[in-house]
Design a protein around this motif. Sequence first.
Motif, PDB file in Angstrom:
ATOM      1  N   LEU A 189       0.822  -1.387   0.098  1.00  0.00           N
ATOM      2  CA  LEU A 189      -0.039  -0.052   0.105  1.00  0.00           C
ATOM      3  C   LEU A 189       0.844   1.293  -0.146  1.00  0.00           C
ATOM      4  CD1 LEU A 189      -3.065   1.008   0.140  1.00  0.00           C
ATOM      5  CD2 LEU A 189      -2.742   0.910   2.787  1.00  0.00           C
ATOM      6  N   PHE A 190       1.965   1.180   0.868  1.00  0.00           N
ATOM      7  CA  PHE A 190       2.960   2.429   1.045  1.00  0.00           C
ATOM      8  C   PHE A 190       3.535   2.594  -0.384  1.00  0.00           C
ATOM      9  CE2 PHE A 190       7.053   4.355   1.797  1.00  0.00           C
ATOM     10  CZ  PHE A 190       6.601   5.453   2.760  1.00  0.00           C
ATOM     11  N   PHE A 191       3.766   1.801  -1.158  1.00  0.00           N
ATOM     12  CA  PHE A 191       4.497   1.977  -2.439  1.00  0.00           C
ATOM     13  C   PHE A 191       3.492   1.757  -3.755  1.00  0.00           C
ATOM     14  CE2 PHE A 191       8.189   0.912  -0.168  1.00  0.00           C
ATOM     15  CZ  PHE A 191       8.988   1.710  -0.172  1.00  0.00           C
ATOM     16  N   GLY A 192       2.171   1.869  -3.275  1.00  0.00           N
ATOM     17  CA  GLY A 192       1.114   1.728  -4.403  1.00  0.00           C
ATOM     18  C   GLY A 192       1.065   2.358  -5.704  1.00  0.00           C
ATOM     19  N   ALA A 193       1.661   3.637  -5.499  1.00  0.00           N
ATOM     20  CA  ALA A 193       1.597   4.658  -6.482  1.00  0.00           C
ATOM     21  C   ALA A 193       2.445   4.092  -7.726  1.00  0.00           C
ATOM     22  CB  ALA A 193       2.432   5.968  -6.025  1.00  0.00           C
ATOM     23  N   TYR A 194       3.589   3.171  -7.720  1.00  0.00           N
ATOM     24  CA  TYR A 194       4.114   2.677  -8.570  1.00  0.00           C
ATOM     25  C   TYR A 194       3.415   1.419  -9.267  1.00  0.00           C
ATOM     26  CZ  TYR A 194       7.925   5.295  -6.605  1.00  0.00           C
ATOM     27  OH  TYR A 194       8.767   6.290  -6.265  1.00  0.00           O
TER      28      TYR A 194
ATOM     29  N   VAL B 177      -4.296  -2.332  -6.552  1.00  0.00           N
ATOM     30  CA  VAL B 177      -4.469  -1.783  -5.230  1.00  0.00           C
ATOM     31  C   VAL B 177      -5.580  -1.979  -4.687  1.00  0.00           C
ATOM     32  CG1 VAL B 177      -4.220  -0.017  -3.670  1.00  0.00           C
ATOM     33  CG2 VAL B 177      -2.549  -0.138  -5.578  1.00  0.00           C
ATOM     34  N   ARG B 178      -6.711  -1.665  -5.550  1.00  0.00           N
ATOM     35  CA  ARG B 178      -8.234  -1.710  -5.106  1.00  0.00           C
ATOM     36  C   ARG B 178      -8.585  -3.313  -4.841  1.00  0.00           C
ATOM     37  NH1 ARG B 178     -13.495  -1.773  -4.822  1.00  0.00           N
ATOM     38  NH2 ARG B 178     -14.630  -0.022  -5.127  1.00  0.00           N
ATOM     39  N   LYS B 179      -8.155  -4.291  -5.632  1.00  0.00           N
ATOM     40  CA  LYS B 179      -8.272  -5.569  -5.119  1.00  0.00           C
ATOM     41  C   LYS B 179      -7.620  -6.162  -3.703  1.00  0.00           C
ATOM     42  CE  LYS B 179      -8.013 -10.207  -7.423  1.00  0.00           C
ATOM     43  NZ  LYS B 179      -7.062 -11.171  -7.127  1.00  0.00           N
ATOM     44  N   MET B 180      -6.601  -5.619  -3.873  1.00  0.00           N
ATOM     45  CA  MET B 180      -5.809  -6.231  -2.478  1.00  0.00           C
ATOM     46  C   MET B 180      -6.476  -5.478  -1.297  1.00  0.00           C
ATOM     47  SD  MET B 180      -1.935  -4.849  -1.375  1.00  0.00           S
ATOM     48  CE  MET B 180      -2.445  -3.082  -1.111  1.00  0.00           C
ATOM     49  N   ILE B 181      -7.079  -4.211  -1.408  1.00  0.00           N
ATOM     50  CA  ILE B 181      -7.790  -3.806  -0.120  1.00  0.00           C
ATOM     51  C   ILE B 181      -9.202  -4.623  -0.009  1.00  0.00           C
ATOM     52  CG2 ILE B 181      -9.130  -1.739   0.437  1.00  0.00           C
ATOM     53  CD1 ILE B 181      -6.833   0.111  -0.825  1.00  0.00           C
ATOM     54  N   GLU B 182      -9.921  -4.906  -1.086  1.00  0.00           N
ATOM     55  CA  GLU B 182     -10.942  -5.477  -1.044  1.00  0.00           C
ATOM     56  C   GLU B 182     -10.884  -6.924  -0.301  1.00  0.00           C
ATOM     57  OE1 GLU B 182     -13.617  -3.925  -4.798  1.00  0.00           O
ATOM     58  OE2 GLU B 182     -12.076  -5.656  -5.068  1.00  0.00           O
ATOM     59  N   GLU B 183      -9.603  -7.583  -0.672  1.00  0.00           N
ATOM     60  CA  GLU B 183      -9.422  -8.925  -0.145  1.00  0.00           C
ATOM     61  C   GLU B 183      -9.112  -8.864   1.283  1.00  0.00           C
ATOM     62  OE1 GLU B 183      -6.053 -10.269  -2.606  1.00  0.00           O
ATOM     63  OE2 GLU B 183      -7.536 -10.983  -4.315  1.00  0.00           O
ATOM     64  N   ARG B 184      -8.476  -7.846   1.724  1.00  0.00           N
ATOM     65  CA  ARG B 184      -8.025  -7.489   3.143  1.00  0.00           C
ATOM     66  C   ARG B 184      -9.351  -7.236   3.873  1.00  0.00           C
ATOM     67  NH1 ARG B 184      -3.307  -7.286   6.327  1.00  0.00           N
ATOM     68  NH2 ARG B 184      -2.587  -8.539   4.378  1.00  0.00           N
ATOM     69  N   VAL B 185     -10.436  -6.434   3.295  1.00  0.00           N
ATOM     70  CA  VAL B 185     -11.540  -6.357   3.974  1.00  0.00           C
ATOM     71  C   VAL B 185     -12.048  -7.679   4.363  1.00  0.00           C
ATOM     72  CG1 VAL B 185     -14.221  -5.495   3.769  1.00  0.00           C
ATOM     73  CG2 VAL B 185     -11.922  -3.988   3.087  1.00  0.00           C
ATOM     74  N   LYS B 186     -12.161  -8.435   3.485  1.00  0.00           N
ATOM     75  CA  LYS B 186     -12.699  -9.736   3.636  1.00  0.00           C
ATOM     76  C   LYS B 186     -12.211 -10.677   4.734  1.00  0.00           C
ATOM     77  CE  LYS B 186     -14.589 -10.306  -1.074  1.00  0.00           C
ATOM     78  NZ  LYS B 186     -14.151 -11.277  -2.479  1.00  0.00           N
ATOM     79  N   ALA B 187     -10.728 -10.630   4.454  1.00  0.00           N
ATOM     80  CA  ALA B 187      -9.746 -11.275   5.594  1.00  0.00           C
ATOM     81  C   ALA B 187     -10.085 -10.891   6.939  1.00  0.00           C
ATOM     82  CB  ALA B 187      -8.586 -11.248   5.145  1.00  0.00           C
ATOM     83  N   GLN B 188     -10.234  -9.393   7.224  1.00  0.00           N
ATOM     84  CA  GLN B 188     -10.407  -8.873   8.493  1.00  0.00           C
ATOM     85  C   GLN B 188     -11.780  -9.069   8.785  1.00  0.00           C
ATOM     86  OE1 GLN B 188      -8.016  -7.132  10.506  1.00  0.00           O
ATOM     87  NE2 GLN B 188      -6.875  -8.306   8.870  1.00  0.00           N
ATOM     88  N   GLU B 189     -12.805  -8.963   8.109  1.00  0.00           N
ATOM     89  CA  GLU B 189     -14.277  -9.555   8.574  1.00  0.00           C
ATOM     90  C   GLU B 189     -14.317 -10.783   8.853  1.00  0.00           C
ATOM     91  OE1 GLU B 189     -16.937  -6.535   6.026  1.00  0.00           O
ATOM     92  OE2 GLU B 189     -16.229  -8.269   5.021  1.00  0.00           O
ATOM     93  N   GLN B 190     -13.495 -11.817   8.247  1.00  0.00           N
ATOM     94  CA  GLN B 190     -13.524 -13.114   8.722  1.00  0.00           C
ATOM     95  C   GLN B 190     -12.868 -13.414   9.984  1.00  0.00           C
ATOM     96  OE1 GLN B 190     -11.906 -15.957   5.743  1.00  0.00           O
ATOM     97  NE2 GLN B 190     -11.762 -17.451   7.342  1.00  0.00           N
ATOM     98  N   ALA B 191     -11.802 -12.532  10.180  1.00  0.00           N
ATOM     99  CA  ALA B 191     -10.926 -12.520  11.589  1.00  0.00           C
ATOM    100  C   ALA B 191     -11.961 -12.147  12.588  1.00  0.00           C
ATOM    101  CB  ALA B 191      -9.657 -11.808  11.429  1.00  0.00           C
TER     102      ALA B 191
ATOM    103  N   SER C 235     -10.466  10.554  -5.137  1.00  0.00           N
ATOM    104  CA  SER C 235      -9.815  11.371  -4.480  1.00  0.00           C
ATOM    105  C   SER C 235      -8.366  10.441  -3.928  1.00  0.00           C
ATOM    106  CB  SER C 235     -10.600  11.721  -3.224  1.00  0.00           C
ATOM    107  OG  SER C 235     -10.855  10.751  -2.367  1.00  0.00           O
ATOM    108  N   PHE C 236      -8.321   8.936  -4.016  1.00  0.00           N
ATOM    109  CA  PHE C 236      -7.184   8.369  -3.697  1.00  0.00           C
ATOM    110  C   PHE C 236      -6.818   7.926  -5.169  1.00  0.00           C
ATOM    111  CE2 PHE C 236      -5.106   4.682  -2.668  1.00  0.00           C
ATOM    112  CZ  PHE C 236      -4.603   4.680  -1.205  1.00  0.00           C
ATOM    113  N   SER C 237      -5.982   8.648  -5.673  1.00  0.00           N
ATOM    114  CA  SER C 237      -5.375   8.159  -7.047  1.00  0.00           C
ATOM    115  C   SER C 237      -3.832   8.748  -7.226  1.00  0.00           C
ATOM    116  CB  SER C 237      -6.123   8.548  -8.142  1.00  0.00           C
ATOM    117  OG  SER C 237      -6.284  10.000  -8.377  1.00  0.00           O
ATOM    118  N   GLY C 238      -3.359   8.258  -8.292  1.00  0.00           N
ATOM    119  CA  GLY C 238      -1.918   8.870  -8.609  1.00  0.00           C
ATOM    120  C   GLY C 238      -1.161   7.717  -8.960  1.00  0.00           C
TER     121      GLY C 238
END
Length: 197
Positions: A104-109, A115-129, A182-185
């Motif tokens: 996420l920190f280096f996501g601009a590259y 990035v969006r898919k990674m965040i969505e997967e993390r949401v699912k994992a955290q909801e499951q946790a 607003s989250f882009s670049g």
Amino acid sequence: MTRTRRTKFALLGWLATCPSTGYDLKKAIERSTDFFWSESYGQIYPELEDMRERGLATVSVEPSRAGYERKVYSISNEGMAELKNWLNSPTDEDQLRSEFLLKLFFGAYGDMAAVRKMIEERVKAQEQAAGELNEITKSLETHHAGSPHLPYWLATARYGVVHAQASVQLLKDLLSEIDSGSFSGNADGPCCTPSNQ
């Protein structure tokens, strides 16, 4: 404090709770502390032997139901003293290592879709946790009512639930920012120049 020394304290804590084999310890960790403190068999067995050699644990050989011999470790008086000394000493700062946060920190590259898919997967994992920890909490309350360990076990489970829920909320906010633009670049090269030192 090194990881091996911390492994020792995790194992001493479990042995103070119940004499166990290395296999039993691994299973107990997987059912309880794994969300914040895990150990592998490769860490457990050498540490148990070292603890035995140092007099922190004793071992007895008992037959198993399957017919083979198993080593059951118990905490010694010296091991209990070492565990209590560690519990009463200052706590080291946690060192977080997260591939998710590094990406996420280096996501601009990278690619925004990735990035969006990674965040969505993390949401699912955290909801499951959070769901699993809520189930653990219910199980603890049902099976360990009256235990002096229960308030401590529930506190760690609640900590995990709150952490997971807060992560989910932040990640959903990031997804909303991505959707709104607003989250882009994207970065193609360095964003700074080397220092002259």
